[in-house]
Design a protein around this motif. Structure first.
Motif, mmCIF file in Angstrom:
data_model
loop_
_atom_site.group_PDB
_atom_site.id
_atom_site.type_symbol
_atom_site.label_atom_id
_atom_site.label_comp_id
_atom_site.label_asym_id
_atom_site.label_seq_id
_atom_site.Cartn_x
_atom_site.Cartn_y
_atom_site.Cartn_z
ATOM 1 N N LYS A 35 44.034 42.243 39.044
ATOM 2 C CA LYS A 35 43.897 40.935 40.392
ATOM 3 C C LYS A 35 45.600 41.503 40.514
ATOM 4 O O LYS A 35 45.516 41.576 42.102
ATOM 5 C CB LYS A 35 43.876 39.573 39.565
ATOM 6 C CG LYS A 35 44.098 38.819 40.889
ATOM 7 C CD LYS A 35 43.741 38.972 42.824
ATOM 8 C CE LYS A 35 43.595 38.314 44.278
ATOM 9 N NZ LYS A 35 42.710 38.042 45.092
ATOM 10 N N ALA A 36 46.120 41.128 39.751
ATOM 11 C CA ALA A 36 47.863 41.291 39.729
ATOM 12 C C ALA A 36 47.942 42.921 41.192
ATOM 13 O O ALA A 36 48.736 43.030 42.095
ATOM 14 C CB ALA A 36 48.379 41.947 38.537
ATOM 15 N N THR B 251 38.949 43.816 43.157
ATOM 16 C CA THR B 251 39.204 44.998 41.761
ATOM 17 C C THR B 251 38.003 45.771 41.828
ATOM 18 O O THR B 251 36.729 45.460 42.337
ATOM 19 C CB THR B 251 39.525 43.873 41.241
ATOM 20 O OG1 THR B 251 38.301 42.859 41.206
ATOM 21 C CG2 THR B 251 40.650 43.068 41.119
ATOM 22 N N ALA C 129 38.350 39.452 30.564
ATOM 23 C CA ALA C 129 39.581 37.861 31.057
ATOM 24 C C ALA C 129 40.007 38.080 31.956
ATOM 25 O O ALA C 129 41.081 38.690 32.706
ATOM 26 C CB ALA C 129 39.297 36.224 30.716
ATOM 27 N N THR C 130 41.478 39.103 30.276
ATOM 28 C CA THR C 130 42.928 40.099 30.735
ATOM 29 C C THR C 130 42.185 40.881 31.547
ATOM 30 O O THR C 130 43.505 41.336 32.396
ATOM 31 C CB THR C 130 43.196 39.878 29.383
ATOM 32 O OG1 THR C 130 42.298 40.869 28.891
ATOM 33 C CG2 THR C 130 43.561 39.408 28.921
ATOM 34 N N ASN C 131 41.023 41.274 31.470
ATOM 35 C CA ASN C 131 41.253 42.819 32.549
ATOM 36 C C ASN C 131 41.315 42.102 34.160
ATOM 37 O O ASN C 131 42.116 42.933 34.756
ATOM 38 C CB ASN C 131 39.758 44.003 32.446
ATOM 39 C CG ASN C 131 39.769 44.294 30.949
ATOM 40 O OD1 ASN C 131 40.444 45.372 31.258
ATOM 41 N ND2 ASN C 131 38.862 45.097 31.011
ATOM 42 N N GLY C 132 40.230 41.325 34.368
ATOM 43 C CA GLY C 132 40.939 40.768 35.521
ATOM 44 C C GLY C 132 42.303 40.743 35.553
ATOM 45 O O GLY C 132 41.980 40.509 37.537
ATOM 46 N N ILE C 133 42.530 39.423 35.052
ATOM 47 C CA ILE C 133 44.164 39.142 35.521
ATOM 48 C C ILE C 133 44.953 39.979 36.051
ATOM 49 O O ILE C 133 45.440 40.531 37.314
ATOM 50 C CB ILE C 133 44.100 38.048 34.638
ATOM 51 C CG1 ILE C 133 43.513 36.800 34.567
ATOM 52 C CG2 ILE C 133 45.888 37.490 34.499
ATOM 53 C CD1 ILE C 133 44.072 36.348 32.542
ATOM 54 N N VAL C 134 44.783 41.547 35.032
ATOM 55 C CA VAL C 134 45.949 42.545 35.252
ATOM 56 C C VAL C 134 45.308 43.284 36.707
ATOM 57 O O VAL C 134 46.517 43.873 37.094
ATOM 58 C CB VAL C 134 45.587 42.892 33.837
ATOM 59 C CG1 VAL C 134 46.323 44.812 34.436
ATOM 60 C CG2 VAL C 134 45.794 43.004 32.727
ATOM 61 N N THR D 87 46.152 42.865 44.387
ATOM 62 C CA THR D 87 47.581 42.177 44.740
ATOM 63 C C THR D 87 48.750 42.836 45.709
ATOM 64 O O THR D 87 49.011 43.143 47.163
ATOM 65 C CB THR D 87 47.291 41.123 44.428
ATOM 66 O OG1 THR D 87 46.385 40.209 43.640
ATOM 67 C CG2 THR D 87 48.219 40.288 44.863
ATOM 68 N N ASP E 292 36.356 46.288 35.412
ATOM 69 C CA ASP E 292 36.946 45.572 34.896
ATOM 70 C C ASP E 292 36.399 44.403 33.549
ATOM 71 O O ASP E 292 36.132 44.220 33.044
ATOM 72 C CB ASP E 292 37.075 44.529 35.369
ATOM 73 C CG ASP E 292 38.494 44.755 36.466
ATOM 74 O OD1 ASP E 292 38.950 45.987 35.816
ATOM 75 O OD2 ASP E 292 38.973 44.435 37.530
#
Length: 168
Positions: free
Chosen positions: A51-52, A72, A44-49, A55, A77
């Motif tokens: 994505k940023a 991504t 989950a945190t990999n996806g967030i990081v 982006t 991830d």
């Protein structure tokens, strides 16, 4: 065209290898709930990081799985790095801080060399906007330590709750 085929085949081999490793890895040592929690938290945190980073076009993945759906690197991830994190947490479950850190550096370095090779020789990863090797290496180290700290805190809380709660 040859390079693109190599990239896709490389991703397929990594996917198959990871799928063969993950199930026995999660099931090999109790407590399975800890390893599932580590895996899910890390993914989950990999996806967030990631994505940023994608982006803002700091990191790009020209060749990836499901390119029409994701910008991504979903293989890294949601499979490779979480699997690595479960292994690392299993290896350091009873270690003191110094051992936790040196083991992390020792097992992160070979993976980092693969990424460095991928940046230079393939279209799997492109670093932009001043992103350098030490950002990746440091980021993986810090994120792995945060995940390790997270599961350590969960274990301490669980242990305290087990002592308080009377067994029926």
């Amino acid at each position: 065209m040859k390079k693109k085929n190599f990239d896709k085949n490389f991703l397929r081999v990594i996917l198959i290898t990871n799928l063969l490793v993950i199930i026995p890895l999660i099931l090999r040592k109790p407590p399975i709930k800890d390893w599932l929690l580590v895996y899910i938290y890390n993914a989950a945190t990999n996806g967030i990081v990631d994505k940023a980073l994608t982006t803002y076009k700091i990191v790009q993945y020209p060749s990836r799985f499901l390119p029409r759906l994701f910008r991504t690197h979903i293989l890294f991830d949601y499979l490779i790095y979480p699997t690595f994190t479960v292994l690392y947490n299993q290896m350091t479950i009873k270690d003191k801080p110094f051992a936790i850190i040196y083991k992390l550096v020792l097992i992160t370095f070979p993976a980092f060399l693969v990424e460095l090779w991928a940046v230079k020789k393939t279209d799997l990863i492109k670093w932009n906007k001043g992103w350098k090797w030490y950002h990746t290496f440091g980021g993986v180290i810090i994120k792995s330590l945060i995940t390790r700290s997270f599961i350590g805190a969960v274990r301490r809380i669980d242990s305290k709750q087990q002592k308080i709660t009377p067994k029926s």
